[in-house]
Scaffold this motif. Structure first.
Motif, PDB file in Angstrom:
ATOM      1  N   TYR A 230       0.832  -1.206   0.000  1.00  0.00           N
ATOM      2  CA  TYR A 230       0.000   0.000   0.000  1.00  0.00           C
ATOM      3  C   TYR A 230       0.867   1.257   0.000  1.00  0.00           C
ATOM      4  O   TYR A 230       0.519   2.254  -0.652  1.00  0.00           O
ATOM      5  N   LEU A 231       1.977   1.209   0.720  1.00  0.00           N
ATOM      6  CA  LEU A 231       2.893   2.353   0.721  1.00  0.00           C
ATOM      7  C   LEU A 231       3.462   2.576  -0.679  1.00  0.00           C
ATOM      8  O   LEU A 231       3.531   3.720  -1.153  1.00  0.00           O
ATOM      9  N   ALA A 232       3.842   1.482  -1.344  1.00  0.00           N
ATOM     10  CA  ALA A 232       4.349   1.595  -2.711  1.00  0.00           C
ATOM     11  C   ALA A 232       3.269   2.151  -3.635  1.00  0.00           C
ATOM     12  O   ALA A 232       3.540   2.998  -4.501  1.00  0.00           O
ATOM     13  N   GLY A 233       2.030   1.692  -3.446  1.00  0.00           N
ATOM     14  CA  GLY A 233       0.920   2.197  -4.254  1.00  0.00           C
ATOM     15  C   GLY A 233       0.693   3.677  -4.033  1.00  0.00           C
ATOM     16  O   GLY A 233       0.426   4.429  -4.987  1.00  0.00           O
ATOM     17  N   ALA A 234       0.818   4.134  -2.776  1.00  0.00           N
ATOM     18  CA  ALA A 234       0.643   5.557  -2.467  1.00  0.00           C
ATOM     19  C   ALA A 234       1.742   6.397  -3.115  1.00  0.00           C
ATOM     20  O   ALA A 234       1.468   7.454  -3.704  1.00  0.00           O
ATOM     21  N   LEU A 235       2.978   5.932  -3.039  1.00  0.00           N
ATOM     22  CA  LEU A 235       4.098   6.676  -3.630  1.00  0.00           C
ATOM     23  C   LEU A 235       3.982   6.740  -5.153  1.00  0.00           C
ATOM     24  O   LEU A 235       4.218   7.794  -5.760  1.00  0.00           O
ATOM     25  N   LEU A 236       3.612   5.611  -5.766  1.00  0.00           N
ATOM     26  CA  LEU A 236       3.421   5.594  -7.212  1.00  0.00           C
ATOM     27  C   LEU A 236       2.273   6.521  -7.610  1.00  0.00           C
ATOM     28  O   LEU A 236       2.374   7.273  -8.594  1.00  0.00           O
TER      29      LEU A 236
END
Length: 351
Positions: A230-236
């Motif tokens: 989810y963190l990666a999704g938020a950053l992307l």
């Protein structure tokens, strides 16, 4: 099911500080380019996440209802939960509207508002600056209740309808060179007559309230996914949001709603509820975010008036620090008074 979400409490507190930084133009004197990036991309998702969690915690209560209840009794309890939440938000809005009255009177006079405009401002637009969030939440919850429990639409239809509503908000303030804007122009013109910013209204917030509802109902499913995804999704998503906004970022182009905010807010909310944490967040921190959000504009107003009347030049950094400290003091005073006067309803309406 978890009952405590410490990262959500911390996010709301930090988010309130970040919003104060926007409204005091904190970064403008430090780095103008970063100011626009900070305002339009980094912090723009904070309020959508606030919407998500307002709905999330309401629907967690609904999810926790006894499944053996009769259909009629369950519907009555659900209605009471919606009603109680909406009344609490309205009383909060009413209390702070009275406190913001000096600033609101100045704004209404400068805009030559008549009785109709004032009524629309109070019940639809938001009586004081930043209060649009409270008004939009009340309207959004009413819309969700009607669509879900009266005409009984499922979440897919809710998403479709509220995405259309959100598109209206986006077109109003961001994509104005298209056929849809031309079709909606009469509506937009009417809204502008009443000083109503469609981008800061329930057209914006209701979609995120629906997202909060879905996350609450599917929490077991969502929390099975590791939080770093989810963190990666938020950053992307932040990267994609920057690409969407950067085409025309500047002083007179600060979009209140755009499509890139949807995945940013979605992934941020999921990250905050999925990260395992044993942090004990003090009650005063949980309570302060609301008071900081609702009090900071009247503080800004009085500080600017004082400086203007006494010929004092105040930098945006100084204005931010004064506003932040003052809003924290207000929050602490309200909290301490409320804790020592448990039956004082007046204070409860402000926090």
């Amino acid at each position: 099911m978890r009952k405590q979400y410490p990262l959500v409490d911390i996010f709301k507190f930090v988010g309130a500080i970040m919003i104060i930084a926007i409204h005091t133009r904190f970064w403008f004197d430090i780095n103008e380019s970063f100011y626009y990036l900070y305002t339009n991309v980094i912090v723009r998702a904070v309020v959508p996440v606030f919407f998500i969690f307002s709905s999330f915690f309401l629907f967690k209560k609904i999810q926790g209802l006894d499944q053996t209840l009769s259909k009629r009794k369950r519907q009555r309890i659900i209605f009471n939960l919606f009603q109680k939440t909406s009344i609490r938000i309205f009383l909060l809005y009413l209390g702070w509207s009275l406190i913001h009255l000096p600033q609101s009177l100045v704004i209404m006079e400068s805009q030559s508002m008549g009785i109709k405009e004032i009524i629309v401002k109070f019940f639809v637009v938001g009586f004081f600056r930043a209060s649009w969030y409270l008004v939009a939440t009340i309207f959004g919850l009413a819309i969700i209740y009607f669509l879900t429990y009266v005409i009984r639409l499922n979440n897919l239809f809710l998403l479709f309808i509220t995405l259309l509503m959100y598109s209206v908000a986006v077109v109003y303030g961001f994509y104005q060179d298209n056929l849809l804007y031309d079709w909606l122009f009469p509506f937009f013109s009417l809204a502008k007559q009443y000083h109503w910013n469609i981008g800061l209204s329930f057209f914006n917030g209701t979609l995120f309230l629906v997202i909060g509802k879905i996350i609450a109902e599917k929490e077991v499913f969502f929390t099975k996914v590791k939080s770093h995804y989810y963190l990666a999704g938020a950053l992307l998503s932040y990267g994609l949001a920057y690409l969407e906004v950067s085409r025309n970022m500047g002083e007179f182009y600060q979009p209140d709603a755009y499509f890139g905010l949807i995945p940013v807010a979605f992934f941020l909310a999921l990250y905050l509820i999925s990260v395992p944490s044993t942090i004990k967040v003090p009650k005063i921190i949980r309570r302060s975010s609301t008071n900081m959000y609702t009090s900071h504009f009247i503080i800004i107003f009085f500080v600017k008036e004082f400086c203007s009347n006494h010929g004092i030049h105040l930098s945006t950094v100084s204005l931010f620090l004064i506003t932040l400290i003052s809003s924290l003091v207000v929050s602490v005073l309200l909290y301490e008074y409320d804790e020592s006067h448990e039956n004082n309803r007046l204070i409860k309406y402000l926090s």
